[in-house]
Design a protein around this motif. Structure first.
Motif, short mmCIF file in Angstrom:
data_model
loop_
_atom_site.label_atom_id
_atom_site.label_comp_id
_atom_site.label_asym_id
_atom_site.label_seq_id
_atom_site.Cartn_x
_atom_site.Cartn_y
_atom_site.Cartn_z
N ARG A 148 -0.90 -13.54 -1.03
CA ARG A 148 -0.94 -15.00 -1.16
C ARG A 148 -2.32 -15.47 -1.61
O ARG A 148 -2.44 -16.29 -2.51
CB ARG A 148 -0.56 -15.67 0.16
CG ARG A 148 0.91 -15.75 0.42
CD ARG A 148 1.24 -16.66 1.60
NE ARG A 148 0.48 -16.33 2.81
CZ ARG A 148 0.83 -15.39 3.69
NH1 ARG A 148 1.93 -14.69 3.50
NH2 ARG A 148 0.10 -15.17 4.76
N ALA A 149 -3.36 -14.95 -0.99
CA ALA A 149 -4.72 -15.38 -1.30
C ALA A 149 -5.10 -15.04 -2.74
O ALA A 149 -5.86 -15.76 -3.38
CB ALA A 149 -5.71 -14.74 -0.32
N SER A 150 -4.56 -13.95 -3.26
CA SER A 150 -4.89 -13.52 -4.61
C SER A 150 -3.98 -14.13 -5.67
O SER A 150 -4.21 -13.96 -6.86
CB SER A 150 -4.82 -11.99 -4.71
OG SER A 150 -3.49 -11.55 -4.51
N GLY A 151 -2.92 -14.82 -5.22
CA GLY A 151 -1.97 -15.39 -6.16
C GLY A 151 -0.95 -14.40 -6.67
O GLY A 151 -0.19 -14.69 -7.58
N LEU A 152 -0.91 -13.22 -6.07
CA LEU A 152 0.03 -12.19 -6.52
C LEU A 152 1.38 -12.24 -5.82
O LEU A 152 2.26 -11.47 -6.15
CB LEU A 152 -0.59 -10.80 -6.31
CG LEU A 152 -1.84 -10.53 -7.15
CD1 LEU A 152 -2.46 -9.20 -6.75
CD2 LEU A 152 -1.51 -10.54 -8.62
N SER A 153 1.55 -13.17 -4.90
CA SER A 153 2.83 -13.24 -4.19
C SER A 153 3.86 -14.07 -4.95
O SER A 153 5.04 -14.01 -4.64
CB SER A 153 2.64 -13.84 -2.80
OG SER A 153 2.21 -15.19 -2.90
N CYS A 179 -15.23 -18.59 0.98
CA CYS A 179 -14.58 -17.80 -0.07
C CYS A 179 -14.27 -16.37 0.40
O CYS A 179 -13.74 -15.58 -0.37
CB CYS A 179 -15.42 -17.79 -1.34
SG CYS A 179 -17.03 -17.04 -1.14
N GLU A 180 -14.57 -16.07 1.65
CA GLU A 180 -14.24 -14.76 2.20
C GLU A 180 -13.33 -14.95 3.40
O GLU A 180 -13.40 -15.96 4.11
CB GLU A 180 -15.49 -14.01 2.67
CG GLU A 180 -16.35 -13.51 1.55
CD GLU A 180 -17.49 -12.67 2.08
OE1 GLU A 180 -17.32 -11.44 2.15
OE2 GLU A 180 -18.52 -13.25 2.42
N PRO A 240 -1.09 -6.76 12.09
CA PRO A 240 -0.03 -5.93 11.53
C PRO A 240 -0.23 -5.74 10.02
O PRO A 240 -0.65 -6.66 9.32
CB PRO A 240 1.25 -6.72 11.79
CG PRO A 240 0.86 -7.90 12.60
CD PRO A 240 -0.62 -8.02 12.61
N LEU A 241 0.05 -4.55 9.55
CA LEU A 241 -0.15 -4.21 8.14
C LEU A 241 0.60 -5.17 7.22
O LEU A 241 0.02 -5.68 6.26
CB LEU A 241 0.28 -2.77 7.87
CG LEU A 241 0.20 -2.32 6.41
CD1 LEU A 241 -1.24 -2.40 5.90
CD2 LEU A 241 0.74 -0.91 6.26
N GLU A 242 1.86 -5.42 7.49
CA GLU A 242 2.66 -6.28 6.62
C GLU A 242 2.08 -7.69 6.53
O GLU A 242 2.01 -8.28 5.44
CB GLU A 242 4.12 -6.34 7.09
CG GLU A 242 5.02 -7.15 6.19
CD GLU A 242 5.12 -6.63 4.76
OE1 GLU A 242 5.37 -7.45 3.84
OE2 GLU A 242 4.94 -5.42 4.54
N ALA A 243 1.63 -8.23 7.64
CA ALA A 243 1.02 -9.56 7.63
C ALA A 243 -0.27 -9.56 6.82
O ALA A 243 -0.56 -10.51 6.08
CB ALA A 243 0.74 -10.03 9.06
N THR A 244 -1.04 -8.50 6.92
CA THR A 244 -2.28 -8.38 6.15
C THR A 244 -1.99 -8.30 4.66
O THR A 244 -2.62 -8.98 3.86
CB THR A 244 -3.07 -7.13 6.60
OG1 THR A 244 -3.37 -7.26 8.00
CG2 THR A 244 -4.35 -6.98 5.82
N VAL A 245 -1.01 -7.50 4.29
CA VAL A 245 -0.63 -7.37 2.88
C VAL A 245 -0.17 -8.71 2.34
O VAL A 245 -0.58 -9.13 1.26
CB VAL A 245 0.46 -6.29 2.70
CG1 VAL A 245 1.04 -6.33 1.30
CG2 VAL A 245 -0.10 -4.91 3.02
N GLN A 246 0.67 -9.41 3.09
CA GLN A 246 1.17 -10.72 2.64
C GLN A 246 0.03 -11.72 2.50
O GLN A 246 0.00 -12.51 1.55
CB GLN A 246 2.24 -11.24 3.61
CG GLN A 246 3.54 -10.46 3.54
CD GLN A 246 4.11 -10.42 2.14
OE1 GLN A 246 4.16 -11.42 1.42
NE2 GLN A 246 4.52 -9.23 1.73
N HIS A 247 -0.91 -11.68 3.42
CA HIS A 247 -2.07 -12.58 3.33
C HIS A 247 -2.87 -12.32 2.05
O HIS A 247 -3.23 -13.25 1.32
CB HIS A 247 -2.97 -12.41 4.55
CG HIS A 247 -4.23 -13.19 4.46
ND1 HIS A 247 -4.28 -14.54 4.71
CD2 HIS A 247 -5.49 -12.82 4.10
CE1 HIS A 247 -5.52 -14.97 4.50
NE2 HIS A 247 -6.26 -13.94 4.14
N VAL A 248 -3.12 -11.05 1.76
CA VAL A 248 -3.89 -10.69 0.56
C VAL A 248 -3.12 -11.10 -0.69
O VAL A 248 -3.70 -11.65 -1.64
CB VAL A 248 -4.20 -9.18 0.55
CG1 VAL A 248 -4.78 -8.74 -0.79
CG2 VAL A 248 -5.15 -8.82 1.69
#
Length: 70
Positions: A55-60, A36-37, A45-53
């Motif tokens: 997607r994982a949070s359902g906010l994408s 779960c973590e 890369p910042l953009e890839a990290t933001v996109q991952h977060v």
């Protein structure tokens, strides 16, 4: 661990236990069970990290906002 020790030094509770005690508690990659973590590396890369977060949070996913006209 170094970052945790820096934060500890700024907290009101810093006198309740010493850095040496914190170092004894520390476990490398001490993750919660059930995957779960997610570890986000500092070199990504910042953009890839933001996109991952996102997607994982359902906010994408696009959201539809329905207005009642007010």
């Amino acid at each position: 661990m170094l970052q945790a020790l820096r934060r500890h030094a700024t907290r009101p509770q810093r006198t309740q236990f010493a850095a040496e005690e914190m170092q004894q508690w520390y476990k490398e990659r001490d993750l919660l069970p059930d995957d779960c973590e997610t570890i986000i590396g500092q070199d990504g890369p910042l953009e890839a990290t933001v996109q991952h977060v996102l997607r994982a949070s359902g906010l994408s996913e696009p959201r539809v906002i329905v207005s009642d006209g007010q």
